[in-house]
Design a protein around this motif. Structure first.
Motif, short mmCIF file in Angstrom:
data_model
loop_
_atom_site.label_atom_id
_atom_site.label_comp_id
_atom_site.label_asym_id
_atom_site.label_seq_id
_atom_site.Cartn_x
_atom_site.Cartn_y
_atom_site.Cartn_z
N PHE A 1 -6.44 -83.81 34.91
CA PHE A 1 -5.69 -83.73 33.65
C PHE A 1 -4.78 -82.50 33.62
O PHE A 1 -3.64 -82.56 33.17
CB PHE A 1 -6.64 -83.70 32.44
CG PHE A 1 -7.10 -85.06 32.02
CD1 PHE A 1 -6.22 -85.97 31.44
CD2 PHE A 1 -8.42 -85.44 32.19
CE1 PHE A 1 -6.64 -87.22 31.05
CE2 PHE A 1 -8.85 -86.70 31.80
CZ PHE A 1 -7.96 -87.59 31.23
N ARG A 2 -5.28 -81.36 34.11
CA ARG A 2 -4.44 -80.16 34.14
C ARG A 2 -3.23 -80.36 35.06
O ARG A 2 -2.10 -80.00 34.71
CB ARG A 2 -5.26 -78.95 34.58
CG ARG A 2 -6.23 -78.44 33.51
CD ARG A 2 -6.86 -77.10 33.87
NE ARG A 2 -7.73 -77.17 35.04
CZ ARG A 2 -9.03 -77.47 35.00
NH1 ARG A 2 -9.62 -77.72 33.84
NH2 ARG A 2 -9.75 -77.50 36.11
N ASP A 3 -3.46 -80.97 36.22
CA ASP A 3 -2.36 -81.23 37.15
C ASP A 3 -1.35 -82.20 36.54
O ASP A 3 -0.14 -82.00 36.66
CB ASP A 3 -2.89 -81.79 38.47
CG ASP A 3 -3.71 -80.78 39.26
OD1 ASP A 3 -3.66 -79.57 38.94
OD2 ASP A 3 -4.42 -81.22 40.20
N ARG A 4 -1.86 -83.25 35.91
CA ARG A 4 -0.96 -84.22 35.28
C ARG A 4 -0.16 -83.56 34.15
O ARG A 4 1.02 -83.85 33.96
CB ARG A 4 -1.77 -85.41 34.74
CG ARG A 4 -0.96 -86.42 33.94
CD ARG A 4 0.16 -87.02 34.79
NE ARG A 4 1.11 -87.73 33.97
CZ ARG A 4 1.31 -89.03 34.04
NH1 ARG A 4 0.65 -89.75 34.90
NH2 ARG A 4 2.18 -89.60 33.26
N THR A 5 -0.80 -82.67 33.41
CA THR A 5 -0.10 -81.95 32.33
C THR A 5 1.06 -81.14 32.90
O THR A 5 2.15 -81.12 32.33
CB THR A 5 -1.08 -81.05 31.56
OG1 THR A 5 -2.08 -81.88 30.96
CG2 THR A 5 -0.38 -80.24 30.49
N LYS A 6 0.84 -80.48 34.03
CA LYS A 6 1.92 -79.71 34.66
C LYS A 6 3.08 -80.63 35.06
O LYS A 6 4.25 -80.31 34.83
CB LYS A 6 1.40 -78.97 35.89
CG LYS A 6 0.53 -77.79 35.57
CD LYS A 6 0.03 -77.13 36.85
CE LYS A 6 -1.01 -76.07 36.54
NZ LYS A 6 -1.63 -75.54 37.76
N ARG A 7 2.75 -81.78 35.67
CA ARG A 7 3.81 -82.72 36.06
C ARG A 7 4.54 -83.26 34.84
O ARG A 7 5.75 -83.40 34.85
CB ARG A 7 3.22 -83.87 36.89
CG ARG A 7 2.76 -83.45 38.28
CD ARG A 7 2.39 -84.64 39.15
NE ARG A 7 1.38 -85.51 38.60
CZ ARG A 7 0.07 -85.33 38.72
NH1 ARG A 7 -0.40 -84.28 39.37
NH2 ARG A 7 -0.78 -86.19 38.21
N GLU A 8 3.79 -83.56 33.80
CA GLU A 8 4.40 -84.09 32.58
C GLU A 8 5.26 -83.03 31.90
O GLU A 8 6.33 -83.35 31.37
CB GLU A 8 3.32 -84.61 31.63
CG GLU A 8 3.84 -85.32 30.41
CD GLU A 8 4.67 -86.57 30.73
OE1 GLU A 8 5.45 -86.96 29.85
OE2 GLU A 8 4.54 -87.14 31.82
N ASP A 9 4.82 -81.78 31.91
CA ASP A 9 5.64 -80.70 31.35
C ASP A 9 6.98 -80.59 32.06
O ASP A 9 8.03 -80.42 31.44
CB ASP A 9 4.90 -79.36 31.42
CG ASP A 9 3.75 -79.24 30.45
OD1 ASP A 9 3.65 -80.09 29.53
OD2 ASP A 9 2.93 -78.30 30.61
N GLN A 15 -11.14 -83.04 35.03
CA GLN A 15 -10.46 -82.02 34.23
C GLN A 15 -9.28 -81.42 35.01
O GLN A 15 -8.21 -81.21 34.45
CB GLN A 15 -11.45 -80.92 33.83
CG GLN A 15 -12.43 -81.36 32.77
CD GLN A 15 -13.50 -80.31 32.49
OE1 GLN A 15 -13.87 -79.52 33.36
NE2 GLN A 15 -13.99 -80.30 31.27
N GLN A 16 -9.48 -81.15 36.30
CA GLN A 16 -8.38 -80.64 37.12
C GLN A 16 -7.26 -81.66 37.22
O GLN A 16 -6.08 -81.32 37.17
CB GLN A 16 -8.87 -80.25 38.53
CG GLN A 16 -7.79 -79.61 39.38
CD GLN A 16 -7.28 -78.31 38.77
OE1 GLN A 16 -8.06 -77.44 38.39
NE2 GLN A 16 -5.98 -78.17 38.67
N ASP A 42 -15.46 -81.77 36.73
CA ASP A 42 -14.51 -80.73 37.14
C ASP A 42 -13.25 -81.35 37.75
O ASP A 42 -12.13 -80.92 37.46
CB ASP A 42 -15.15 -79.76 38.14
CG ASP A 42 -16.20 -78.86 37.51
OD1 ASP A 42 -16.23 -78.74 36.27
OD2 ASP A 42 -17.00 -78.27 38.28
#
Length: 142
Positions: A73-81, A70-71, A67
């Motif tokens: 990765f989701r946080d990193r995706t937001k920063r990368e976006d 996965q969180q 968990d």
């Protein structure tokens, strides 16, 4: 810099950072010492497992780690976006055109900007040369 076949290249944890800084310097032109120092002192990516509370039960702990990862990765995706949005925003630059290279270079020399560059200039470096105060990234309105 060590070659990829050099065993010492795997032992120095700064090799990846050095390669990233060298690539950034090549792509963005000269970088000031202050900007390089800021990159070197930037906060590392957060450890997604830092807040996992272990119970001693393998199944429970494995699920908690999954968990957390996965969180992460989701946080990193937001920063990368957000980084991507800023990197591809075309409304942060403008162009000046002259009739000849000589006219362009005369303008840059007269403005004291040749040291900043002769084609793609860092706007903040130009602002410093021209003594124009710029809002800091902390106070700029989005």
């Amino acid at each position: 810099m060590a070659s990829p076949d050099d065993p010492a290249s795997d032992t120095d944890p700064n090799n990846d950072l050095l390669a990233q800084l060298q690539a950034a310097a090549v792509m963005s032109g000269p970088t000031s010492q202050a900007e390089l120092l800021a990159q070197l002192n930037a906060e590392p990516e957060p450890d997604p497992l830092a807040d996992v509370e272990y119970t001693g039960d393998l199944a429970t702990d494995s699920a908690a780690e999954l968990d957390a990862v996965q969180q992460g990765f989701r946080d990193r995706t937001k920063r990368e976006d957000e980084r991507f949005r800023l990197a591809t925003d075309s409304e942060y630059w403008f162009v000046l055109c002259f009739k000849s290279r000589e006219d362009k270079e005369a303008f840059l020399k007269a403005a004291g900007l040749m040291a900043v560059g002769d084609k793609y200039l860092d706007g903040y470096a130009v602002a410093r040369v021209l003594d124009i105060p710029m809002p800091s990234t902390d106070t700029r309105k989005e």
